[in-house]
Design an enzyme around this catalytic site. Structure first.
Site, PDB file in Angstrom:
ATOM      1  N   THR A  29      35.469  56.604  24.895  1.00 38.83           N
ATOM      2  CA  THR A  29      36.706  55.875  25.227  1.00 38.83           C
ATOM      3  C   THR A  29      36.350  54.590  25.990  1.00 38.83           C
ATOM      4  O   THR A  29      36.993  53.565  25.798  1.00 38.83           O
ATOM      5  CB  THR A  29      37.731  56.728  26.023  1.00 38.83           C
ATOM      6  OG1 THR A  29      37.294  56.841  27.359  1.00 38.83           O
ATOM      7  CG2 THR A  29      37.918  58.104  25.441  1.00 38.83           C
TER       8      THR A  29
ATOM      9  N   LYS B   1      38.013  48.193  35.572  1.00 37.62           N
ATOM     10  CA  LYS B   1      37.302  49.261  36.285  1.00 37.62           C
ATOM     11  C   LYS B   1      37.091  50.479  35.388  1.00 37.62           C
ATOM     12  O   LYS B   1      37.535  51.588  35.691  1.00 37.62           O
ATOM     13  CB  LYS B   1      38.040  49.609  37.584  1.00 37.62           C
ATOM     14  CG  LYS B   1      38.147  48.398  38.524  1.00 37.62           C
ATOM     15  CD  LYS B   1      38.721  48.733  39.877  1.00 37.62           C
ATOM     16  CE  LYS B   1      38.595  47.607  40.873  1.00 37.62           C
ATOM     17  NZ  LYS B   1      39.524  46.491  40.729  1.00 37.62           N
TER      18      LYS B   1
ATOM     19  N   GLN C  45      42.856  40.756  53.109  1.00 42.27           N
ATOM     20  CA  GLN C  45      42.239  42.059  53.432  1.00 42.27           C
ATOM     21  C   GLN C  45      41.390  42.006  54.709  1.00 42.27           C
ATOM     22  O   GLN C  45      40.828  43.017  55.127  1.00 42.27           O
ATOM     23  CB  GLN C  45      41.369  42.551  52.271  1.00 42.27           C
ATOM     24  CG  GLN C  45      42.163  42.882  51.011  1.00 42.27           C
ATOM     25  CD  GLN C  45      41.303  43.525  49.929  1.00 42.27           C
ATOM     26  OE1 GLN C  45      40.506  44.419  50.189  1.00 42.27           O
ATOM     27  NE2 GLN C  45      41.466  43.058  48.702  1.00 42.27           N
TER      28      GLN C  45
ATOM     29  N   LYS D 201      40.319  36.145  37.023  1.00 37.14           N
ATOM     30  CA  LYS D 201      40.284  37.584  36.791  1.00 37.14           C
ATOM     31  C   LYS D 201      41.722  38.092  36.778  1.00 37.14           C
ATOM     32  O   LYS D 201      42.525  37.674  37.604  1.00 37.14           O
ATOM     33  CB  LYS D 201      39.514  38.222  37.960  1.00 37.14           C
ATOM     34  CG  LYS D 201      39.515  39.700  38.005  1.00 37.14           C
ATOM     35  CD  LYS D 201      38.803  40.205  39.250  1.00 37.14           C
ATOM     36  CE  LYS D 201      39.727  40.491  40.397  1.00 37.14           C
ATOM     37  NZ  LYS D 201      40.692  41.551  40.220  1.00 37.14           N
TER      38      LYS D 201
HETATM   39  P1  BMP Z   1      43.225  39.657  47.404  1.00 37.99           P
HETATM   40  O1  BMP Z   1      42.395  38.389  47.676  1.00 37.99           O
HETATM   41  O2  BMP Z   1      44.649  39.327  47.129  1.00 37.99           O
HETATM   42  O3  BMP Z   1      43.030  40.699  48.419  1.00 37.99           O
HETATM   43  O4  BMP Z   1      42.708  40.235  45.977  1.00 37.99           O
HETATM   44  C1  BMP Z   1      41.459  40.797  45.788  1.00 37.99           C
HETATM   45  C2  BMP Z   1      41.231  41.107  44.335  1.00 37.99           C
HETATM   46  O5  BMP Z   1      39.968  41.754  44.202  1.00 37.99           O
HETATM   47  C3  BMP Z   1      42.234  42.005  43.659  1.00 37.99           C
HETATM   48  O6  BMP Z   1      42.372  41.550  42.325  1.00 37.99           O
HETATM   49  C4  BMP Z   1      41.600  43.389  43.628  1.00 37.99           C
HETATM   50  O7  BMP Z   1      41.941  44.112  42.475  1.00 37.99           O
HETATM   51  C5  BMP Z   1      40.115  43.023  43.559  1.00 37.99           C
HETATM   52  N1  BMP Z   1      39.224  43.993  44.236  1.00 37.99           N
HETATM   53  C6  BMP Z   1      39.333  44.264  45.582  1.00 37.99           C
HETATM   54  O8  BMP Z   1      40.212  43.747  46.284  1.00 37.99           O
HETATM   55  N2  BMP Z   1      38.413  45.116  46.149  1.00 37.99           N
HETATM   56  C7  BMP Z   1      37.439  45.731  45.439  1.00 37.99           C
HETATM   57  O9  BMP Z   1      36.658  46.444  46.011  1.00 37.99           O
HETATM   58  C8  BMP Z   1      37.335  45.472  44.071  1.00 37.99           C
HETATM   59  C9  BMP Z   1      38.242  44.594  43.469  1.00 37.99           C
HETATM   60  O10 BMP Z   1      38.167  44.345  42.182  1.00 37.99           O
END
Ligand code: BMP
Length: 262
Positions: A93, A86, A212, A52
């Site tokens: 559009t 998103k 996160q 992605k």
């Molecule tokens: P990471 O593992 O580095 O935290 O990345 C998470 C990915 O998931 C990022 O690409 C972010 O855009 C996407 N994402 C997210 O973190 N939370 C959401 O609720 C929706 C997402 O698309």
């Protein structure tokens, strides 16, 4: 060519992986950005089931320029590629945005259900269906502020009762025939609730493990089908090993969960 949902399911089984790699590299010049994306994708390919990217990569590389290299490599490695755009505007559009990403080679897009169906996401689903592409809906995001929108209690127009917004979105994912529902791994209880509504009809894509704060085991046990993982993999010293270790960890959790539920 396989439809998007069938394709990711096939690759997940073939590679024995539930990982969607989020290739969110930043703070690099375009040349370095592209070569790092390609290297990490190649190294992790055997341990993932899809890749992605989002606008932070498309903007510096260009949809018809550098991004084409990432799309081609993903397809050569038999991996579907998701554009995490998103989508969130009015219908005409939205339709044009989805059309650009699909014609550039993306296999699925993400979209926000807040805009609704009529003159909102209906045209996106229509163009996706015509081309065998996927639409993945945001149902409950992984960050703290998610509760301010997705977590509000709202009057369900169908029942007239108060209901969490994200549960209405889970119903919409079913009704609209979405190819996936995003629910943050940081909220396993929300994954469980959404999973009860979706069953096996709509897979749950769960971002937020690792950096996160979400936990792999909790997300899988709650019902996540795929885990979207970015920084834990691409910022590690050895993305190849990290992705392979994560894949094995997820598979252990899946086996444990399956034997517990027997
Ligand atoms: P990471 O593992 O580095 O935290 O990345 C998470 C990915 O998931 C990022 O690409 C972010 O855009 C996407 N994402 C997210 O973190 N939370 C959401 O609720 C929706 C997402 O698309």
């Amino acid at each position: 060519m396989l439809q998007y949902s069938a394709w990711i399911d096939k690759v997940a089984k073939k590679n024995r992986s539930k990982i969607v790699l989020a290739l969110d590299l930043t703070n690099l010049g375009s040349k370095q950005l592209l070569s790092n994306c390609l290297r990490i994708l190649k190294e992790t390919a055997p341990s993932i089931c899809a890749v992605k990217i989002n606008r932070q990569v498309v903007l510096p590389l260009g949809l018809r320029n550098g991004v084409q290299g990432i799309i081609k490599l993903a397809h050569n490695l038999d991996l579907p590629i998701i554009m995490d755009c998103k989508i969130n505007d009015v219908g005409h559009t939205n339709e044009a945005i989805a059309g650009h990403y699909f014609s550039a080679g993306f296999d699925a897009v993400t979209a926000s259900p807040f805009v609704g169906w009529k003159d909102g996401l209906e045209p996106v689903f229509k163009v996706a269906r015509q081309q065998g592409k996927g639409v993945i809906l945001l149902v409950y995001m992984s960050h703290k502020g998610a509760e301010e929108g997705y977590g509000q209690n709202v009057l369900d127009p169908k029942t007239g009762k108060l209901c969490p917004q994200y549960m209405i979105f889970a119903e919409k994912a079913l009704e609209w025939g979405a190819d996936g529902a995003v629910v943050g791994a940081t909220y396993p209880e929300k994954i469980s609730a959404v999973h009860k509504t979706l069953g096996t009809k709509v897979p749950i894509y769960s971002p937020g493990v690792g950096v996160q704060g979400g936990d792999v085991e909790a997300a899988i046990q709650a019902g996540a089908t795929y885990l979207i993982i970015g920084r834990t993999i691409f910022k590690s010293a050895n993305p190849q090993k990290t992705s392979s270790d994560l894949k094995n960890q997820i598979n252990e959790v899946v086996s444990k969960h399956q034997s517990n539920s027997r």
